[in-house]
Design a protein around this motif. Structure first.
Motif, mmCIF file in Angstrom:
data_model
loop_
_atom_site.group_PDB
_atom_site.id
_atom_site.type_symbol
_atom_site.label_atom_id
_atom_site.label_comp_id
_atom_site.label_asym_id
_atom_site.label_seq_id
_atom_site.Cartn_x
_atom_site.Cartn_y
_atom_site.Cartn_z
ATOM 1 N N ASN A 136 0.830 -1.209 0.000
ATOM 2 C CA ASN A 136 0.000 0.000 0.000
ATOM 3 C C ASN A 136 0.868 1.265 0.000
ATOM 4 O O ASN A 136 0.624 2.218 0.757
ATOM 5 N N VAL A 137 1.888 1.251 -0.868
ATOM 6 C CA VAL A 137 2.811 2.382 -0.951
ATOM 7 C C VAL A 137 2.056 3.683 -1.238
ATOM 8 O O VAL A 137 1.132 3.723 -2.053
ATOM 9 N N LYS A 138 2.424 4.718 -0.530
ATOM 10 C CA LYS A 138 1.739 6.009 -0.640
ATOM 11 C C LYS A 138 1.917 6.626 -2.021
ATOM 12 O O LYS A 138 0.978 7.173 -2.599
ATOM 13 N N SER A 139 3.134 6.544 -2.547
ATOM 14 C CA SER A 139 3.422 7.071 -3.882
ATOM 15 C C SER A 139 4.447 6.173 -4.563
ATOM 16 O O SER A 139 5.584 6.092 -4.102
ATOM 17 N N LYS A 140 4.027 5.508 -5.625
ATOM 18 C CA LYS A 140 4.945 4.612 -6.333
ATOM 19 C C LYS A 140 6.110 5.379 -6.937
ATOM 20 O O LYS A 140 7.197 4.836 -7.127
ATOM 21 N N ALA A 141 5.886 6.661 -7.248
ATOM 22 C CA ALA A 141 6.933 7.493 -7.854
ATOM 23 C C ALA A 141 8.007 7.862 -6.848
ATOM 24 O O ALA A 141 9.132 8.202 -7.222
ATOM 25 N N GLY A 142 7.702 7.778 -5.563
ATOM 26 C CA GLY A 142 8.674 8.108 -4.538
ATOM 27 C C GLY A 142 8.826 9.610 -4.337
ATOM 28 O O GLY A 142 8.272 10.418 -5.086
ATOM 29 N N THR A 143 9.578 9.954 -3.318
ATOM 30 C CA THR A 143 9.853 11.363 -3.021
ATOM 31 C C THR A 143 11.356 11.592 -3.108
ATOM 32 O O THR A 143 12.133 11.010 -2.345
ATOM 33 N N ALA A 144 11.767 12.428 -4.051
ATOM 34 C CA ALA A 144 13.196 12.666 -4.280
ATOM 35 C C ALA A 144 13.784 13.556 -3.186
ATOM 36 O O ALA A 144 13.121 14.479 -2.701
ATOM 37 N N ASP A 145 15.027 13.260 -2.811
ATOM 38 C CA ASP A 145 15.739 14.112 -1.853
ATOM 39 C C ASP A 145 16.105 15.425 -2.525
ATOM 40 O O ASP A 145 16.354 15.469 -3.737
ATOM 41 N N LYS A 146 16.177 16.486 -1.746
ATOM 42 C CA LYS A 146 16.603 17.763 -2.297
ATOM 43 C C LYS A 146 18.113 17.750 -2.501
ATOM 44 O O LYS A 146 18.853 17.293 -1.640
ATOM 45 N N SER A 147 18.558 18.235 -3.647
ATOM 46 C CA SER A 147 19.986 18.266 -3.947
ATOM 47 C C SER A 147 20.294 19.411 -4.907
ATOM 48 O O SER A 147 19.535 19.659 -5.844
ATOM 49 N N SER A 148 21.397 20.096 -4.656
ATOM 50 C CA SER A 148 21.811 21.192 -5.530
ATOM 51 C C SER A 148 22.536 20.670 -6.769
ATOM 52 O O SER A 148 22.687 21.377 -7.759
ATOM 53 N N ASP A 149 22.980 19.420 -6.735
ATOM 54 C CA ASP A 149 23.677 18.813 -7.867
ATOM 55 C C ASP A 149 23.465 17.302 -7.824
ATOM 56 O O ASP A 149 24.155 16.593 -7.099
ATOM 57 N N ILE A 150 22.504 16.810 -8.613
ATOM 58 C CA ILE A 150 22.166 15.380 -8.570
ATOM 59 C C ILE A 150 23.252 14.505 -9.200
ATOM 60 O O ILE A 150 23.170 13.279 -9.115
ATOM 61 N N SER A 151 24.254 15.095 -9.831
ATOM 62 C CA SER A 151 25.356 14.289 -10.366
ATOM 63 C C SER A 151 26.355 13.930 -9.260
ATOM 64 O O SER A 151 27.192 13.045 -9.428
ATOM 65 N N ILE A 152 26.234 14.618 -8.116
ATOM 66 C CA ILE A 152 27.121 14.394 -6.971
ATOM 67 C C ILE A 152 26.381 13.731 -5.810
ATOM 68 O O ILE A 152 26.900 12.833 -5.160
ATOM 69 N N ARG A 153 25.147 14.150 -5.567
ATOM 70 C CA ARG A 153 24.375 13.629 -4.444
ATOM 71 C C ARG A 153 22.900 13.567 -4.809
ATOM 72 O O ARG A 153 22.345 14.537 -5.356
ATOM 73 N N SER A 154 22.267 12.446 -4.517
ATOM 74 C CA SER A 154 20.840 12.305 -4.797
ATOM 75 C C SER A 154 20.244 11.200 -3.939
ATOM 76 O O SER A 154 20.970 10.459 -3.261
ATOM 77 N N GLY A 155 18.919 11.083 -3.961
ATOM 78 C CA GLY A 155 18.275 10.045 -3.178
ATOM 79 C C GLY A 155 16.771 10.049 -3.377
ATOM 80 O O GLY A 155 16.208 10.938 -4.035
ATOM 81 N N CYS A 156 16.109 9.038 -2.820
ATOM 82 C CA CYS A 156 14.655 8.925 -2.945
ATOM 83 C C CYS A 156 14.139 8.026 -1.825
ATOM 84 O O CYS A 156 14.887 7.181 -1.299
ATOM 85 N N ASN A 157 12.884 8.203 -1.454
ATOM 86 C CA ASN A 157 12.299 7.339 -0.432
ATOM 87 C C ASN A 157 10.827 7.071 -0.717
ATOM 88 O O ASN A 157 10.158 7.836 -1.419
ATOM 89 N N TRP A 158 10.353 5.964 -0.146
ATOM 90 C CA TRP A 158 8.965 5.534 -0.302
ATOM 91 C C TRP A 158 8.453 5.082 1.067
ATOM 92 O O TRP A 158 9.225 4.614 1.907
ATOM 93 N N ASN A 159 7.151 5.180 1.276
ATOM 94 C CA ASN A 159 6.574 4.665 2.519
ATOM 95 C C ASN A 159 5.114 4.282 2.287
ATOM 96 O O ASN A 159 4.487 4.723 1.319
ATOM 97 N N GLY A 160 4.616 3.458 3.181
ATOM 98 C CA GLY A 160 3.233 3.041 3.058
ATOM 99 C C GLY A 160 2.718 2.403 4.335
ATOM 100 O O GLY A 160 3.492 1.840 5.123
ATOM 101 N N LEU A 161 1.433 2.489 4.563
ATOM 102 C CA LEU A 161 0.788 1.903 5.739
ATOM 103 C C LEU A 161 -0.370 1.035 5.270
ATOM 104 O O LEU A 161 -1.315 1.520 4.631
ATOM 105 N N LYS A 162 -0.282 -0.225 5.579
ATOM 106 C CA LYS A 162 -1.327 -1.166 5.172
ATOM 107 C C LYS A 162 -2.127 -1.611 6.388
ATOM 108 O O LYS A 162 -1.571 -2.116 7.359
ATOM 109 N N SER A 163 -3.451 -1.432 6.294
ATOM 110 C CA SER A 163 -4.327 -1.827 7.394
ATOM 111 C C SER A 163 -4.738 -3.286 7.223
ATOM 112 O O SER A 163 -5.131 -3.707 6.133
ATOM 113 N N ASN A 164 -4.637 -4.040 8.301
ATOM 114 C CA ASN A 164 -5.047 -5.441 8.300
ATOM 115 C C ASN A 164 -6.294 -5.653 9.163
ATOM 116 O O ASN A 164 -6.503 -6.716 9.747
ATOM 117 N N GLY A 165 -7.118 -4.647 9.238
ATOM 118 C CA GLY A 165 -8.352 -4.746 10.020
ATOM 119 C C GLY A 165 -8.077 -4.905 11.496
ATOM 120 O O GLY A 165 -7.302 -4.156 12.100
#
Length: 239
Positions: free
Chosen positions: A81-110
């Motif tokens: 149940n990922v919140k955004s399949k596209a992910g959230t990119a880290d902020k970076s002034s130069d993505i050729s030197i530093r970059s990143g991304c993260n994903w999260n999700g909460l799945k309810s099992n009743g």
């Protein structure tokens, strides 16, 4: 009168030297003794020597989009149940030197509670520098720092580290548990050096409202799967 002749010859010689270019005067007119001047050295000074060279870094860039370095299938498998399949990119002034991304999700099992998962990947690329060393050397130093950082996570319990083969040039997996937001989280951090790039994959999760937290084995397997894809993405970006 017999003393005036030497003075006349000296004046004549000085006048002759004055008519000669300066560089020649140093060589032939610097002394009246006939001994001549010392020859100038042709050996270059130490300060004029060339700066020491360092090996060219293997990777000249990072993947253009860190959020696409982990496959959609892996993201869905690791983050129910990922919140955004596209992910959230880290902020970076130069993505050729530093970059990143993260994903999260909460799945309810009743009535069995809810499962929370978080996945993140970060990249750091190091260039070769005559003063600081080769890109690979600098990355190796940073790799050690990242491993130590994961091992020293504040509040972490049951911290364990293990060398991990088959991922990049060097890899270490650090696992631990951490209590936060009224839940027991299980973490796996995989730190990797691939040539002159250091990448870190963090994967963690917890169970809420009665749900069990993921096992160390499960988060370790997930983090290492993502790390292999992240390493492959760096190589692909530099083909």
């Amino acid at each position: 009168m017999h003393r005036s002749a030497p003075r006349h010859r000296l004046v004549t010689r000085l006048l002759a030297c004055a008519a000669v270019p300066v560089m020649l005067v140093v060589a032939g007119c610097s002394s009246d003794s006939g001994s001549g001047s010392k020859k100038s050295s042709a050996t270059p000074s130490a300060s004029a020597s060339a700066s020491p060279s360092v090996a060219v870094a293997a990777f000249a860039k990072l993947p253009p989009d860190a959020c696409k370095t982990i496959s959609a299938k892996t993201v869905e498998d690791l983050i129910p149940n990922v919140k955004s399949k596209a992910g959230t990119a880290d902020k970076s002034s130069d993505i050729s030197i530093r970059s990143g991304c993260n994903w999260n999700g909460l799945k309810s099992n009743g009535t069995k509670g809810s499962d929370y998962r978080w996945l993140g990947v970060s990249y750091q690329r190091y260039v070769s520098d005559a003063t600081l060393g080769s890109g690979a050397k600098r990355a190796t130093e940073q790799y050690a720092k990242e491993v130590a950082k994961a091992q020293a996570t504040a509040g972490a319990k049951s911290v364990k580290s293990a060398a991990t083969t088959g991922i990049g040039n060097q890899a270490t997996t650090v696992t631990y548990t951490l209590r936060k937001t009224d839940a027991d989280f299980t973490y796996a951090t995989v730190v990797v050096r691939t040539e002159n790039v250091v990448l870190t994959v963090d994967y963690n999760g917890a169970g809420y409202e009665g749900a069990k937290s993921p096992s160390v084995a499960d988060v370790t397997k997930g983090a290492q799967t993502a790390a292999k894809e992240a390493v492959a993405a760096v190589a692909t970006a530099n083909k």
